[in-house]
Enzyme design. Sequence first.
Site, short mmCIF file in Angstrom:
data_model
loop_
_atom_site.label_atom_id
_atom_site.label_comp_id
_atom_site.label_asym_id
_atom_site.label_seq_id
_atom_site.Cartn_x
_atom_site.Cartn_y
_atom_site.Cartn_z
N ILE A 21 26.83 74.30 3.09
CA ILE A 21 27.52 73.12 3.62
C ILE A 21 26.52 72.12 4.19
O ILE A 21 26.58 70.92 3.89
CB ILE A 21 28.57 73.53 4.68
CG1 ILE A 21 29.64 74.42 4.02
CG2 ILE A 21 29.20 72.30 5.32
CD1 ILE A 21 30.60 75.08 4.99
N GLU A 69 40.03 79.50 19.89
CA GLU A 69 41.01 78.78 19.06
C GLU A 69 42.42 79.32 19.26
O GLU A 69 43.36 78.85 18.64
CB GLU A 69 40.58 78.83 17.58
CG GLU A 69 39.24 78.11 17.39
CD GLU A 69 38.79 77.93 15.95
OE1 GLU A 69 39.46 78.45 15.03
OE2 GLU A 69 37.75 77.27 15.74
N HIS A 88 40.65 73.45 12.97
CA HIS A 88 39.94 74.29 11.99
C HIS A 88 40.49 74.07 10.56
O HIS A 88 40.92 75.01 9.88
CB HIS A 88 40.04 75.78 12.38
CG HIS A 88 38.92 76.61 11.83
ND1 HIS A 88 38.37 77.66 12.53
CD2 HIS A 88 38.25 76.55 10.66
CE1 HIS A 88 37.41 78.22 11.80
NE2 HIS A 88 37.32 77.56 10.66
N ILE A 89 40.44 72.81 10.13
CA ILE A 89 40.99 72.45 8.82
C ILE A 89 39.90 72.17 7.79
O ILE A 89 40.18 71.64 6.71
CB ILE A 89 41.91 71.20 8.90
CG1 ILE A 89 41.13 69.99 9.45
CG2 ILE A 89 43.14 71.50 9.75
CD1 ILE A 89 41.80 68.66 9.16
N GLY A 90 38.66 72.50 8.12
CA GLY A 90 37.54 72.15 7.24
C GLY A 90 37.76 72.54 5.78
O GLY A 90 37.45 71.79 4.86
N ALA A 91 38.28 73.74 5.58
CA ALA A 91 38.48 74.23 4.21
C ALA A 91 39.88 73.88 3.69
O ALA A 91 40.24 74.29 2.58
CB ALA A 91 38.28 75.75 4.18
P1 NAD Z 1 25.48 79.38 4.67
O1 NAD Z 1 25.26 80.82 4.97
O2 NAD Z 1 25.31 78.88 3.29
O3 NAD Z 1 24.55 78.48 5.62
C1 NAD Z 1 24.31 78.79 6.96
C2 NAD Z 1 22.84 78.48 7.21
O4 NAD Z 1 22.57 78.65 8.59
C3 NAD Z 1 21.89 79.40 6.45
O5 NAD Z 1 21.07 78.65 5.57
C4 NAD Z 1 21.08 80.06 7.54
O6 NAD Z 1 19.71 80.24 7.19
C5 NAD Z 1 21.23 79.05 8.68
N1 NAD Z 1 20.92 79.61 9.98
C6 NAD Z 1 21.22 80.83 10.47
N2 NAD Z 1 20.74 80.95 11.72
C7 NAD Z 1 20.13 79.77 12.01
C8 NAD Z 1 19.45 79.27 13.14
N3 NAD Z 1 19.29 80.02 14.24
N4 NAD Z 1 18.97 78.02 13.12
C9 NAD Z 1 19.12 77.25 12.01
N5 NAD Z 1 19.74 77.68 10.89
C10 NAD Z 1 20.24 78.92 10.90
O7 NAD Z 1 26.93 79.05 5.23
P2 NAD Z 1 27.85 77.80 4.84
O8 NAD Z 1 28.76 78.19 3.75
O9 NAD Z 1 27.02 76.60 4.73
O10 NAD Z 1 28.74 77.72 6.16
C11 NAD Z 1 28.20 77.21 7.38
C12 NAD Z 1 29.19 77.42 8.52
O11 NAD Z 1 30.40 76.72 8.24
C13 NAD Z 1 29.60 78.89 8.71
O12 NAD Z 1 29.64 79.18 10.09
C14 NAD Z 1 31.00 78.95 8.18
O13 NAD Z 1 31.75 79.95 8.82
C15 NAD Z 1 31.50 77.57 8.55
N6 NAD Z 1 32.68 77.15 7.80
C16 NAD Z 1 33.61 76.42 8.45
C17 NAD Z 1 34.76 76.03 7.77
C18 NAD Z 1 35.81 75.22 8.48
O14 NAD Z 1 36.99 75.32 8.10
N7 NAD Z 1 35.47 74.39 9.44
C19 NAD Z 1 34.96 76.39 6.44
C20 NAD Z 1 33.96 77.09 5.78
C21 NAD Z 1 32.80 77.47 6.48
#
Ligand code: NAD
Length: 303
Positions: free
Chosen positions: A151, A258, A277-280
Amino acid sequence: MRLIICDPTDASAIETMRAAGIEVDVRDTITLEELETVIADYHIMVVRSRTTVRAPLIDKATNLKAVIRGGVGVDNIDVAYAESKGIEVRNTPAASSNSVAELTIGYLFALARQIPQVTATMKDGKWEKKAFSKGSELAGKTLGIVGCGRIGAMVGEKAAALGMAVLGYDPFIAEMASCILKEEDLDEIFARSDFITVHVPHTDGTHYILDAAAFAKMKDGVYIVNCGRGGTVDEAALCDALASGKVAGAALDVFEDEKVERGQRLMAFPQVIGSPHIGAGTREATARVGGEVAQIAIEIARR
Ligand code: NAD
């Protein structure tokens, strides 16, 4: 092969699985108590975030081969325990990335021009042209991305296309897209960004990655976006930073709690905007999640 759908799932995905010969039972409002009485009849279960899969259920799932989680986080599943019983746990990590990235970009615009706040005044019959004519453009501003995985990287590409300078901090990624300047030091992100967006999972290492000390290192009038996970931003510290004016505005899709508090402390600030929490939560992401769930189920059924 019998599969139970425990949470709402895209209808075409269900058709795809049935067409592949899987016997699919849709029980997407089933309670945990009911589920415990029927789970032994199934080989695959499909969940999203509603159904929790913990030891008492797993112990009764004597024929289960796999739990498929439509979506990213598997916090609702006791993965280690399931795997210790030979049950595979799969998810669909990439299916919703673009939807979350687009919401994040939407929030950047909304913060820069106070779109939700000015809309509220229009609905009140007001015409506050002067008060709301002090916004800023995104082009030329610096966006700091904390966590440049699926993301974060997509947000970076979209922001760069809008003319933003994009800085990324992610110590676990060797190479970033050319439009993102990799920073080795998180403090550089704090010091140089006009907008900071968080896209890390919530782990011991990322808990309160934005805390009081972090806010103190940021530019005055910085904007914060969190469409990642609650617990990565210290909400009490963010409230203080908003109250002092250090943070000019924040947009939050995720919150520390939440269920009960639901971000209400933060939402009381007029300069905070947010969503539950509507991101997805888009039609496209739902369809992609369903498609990936069906693919995984068919792959498991054909083994
Ligand atoms: P991803 O695993 O592809 O990316 C997460 C990144 O964070 C990784 O590249 C990892 O190396 C990095 N990371 C971990 N620890 C770190 C630190 N201390 N400092 C800097 N970087 C660090 O995950 P993604 O698919 O990109 O998702 C990212 C976040 O979004 C997740 O928490 C996921 O749960 C959340 N998310 C939210 C929604 C929503 O509805 N709002 C939907 C999907 C995902």
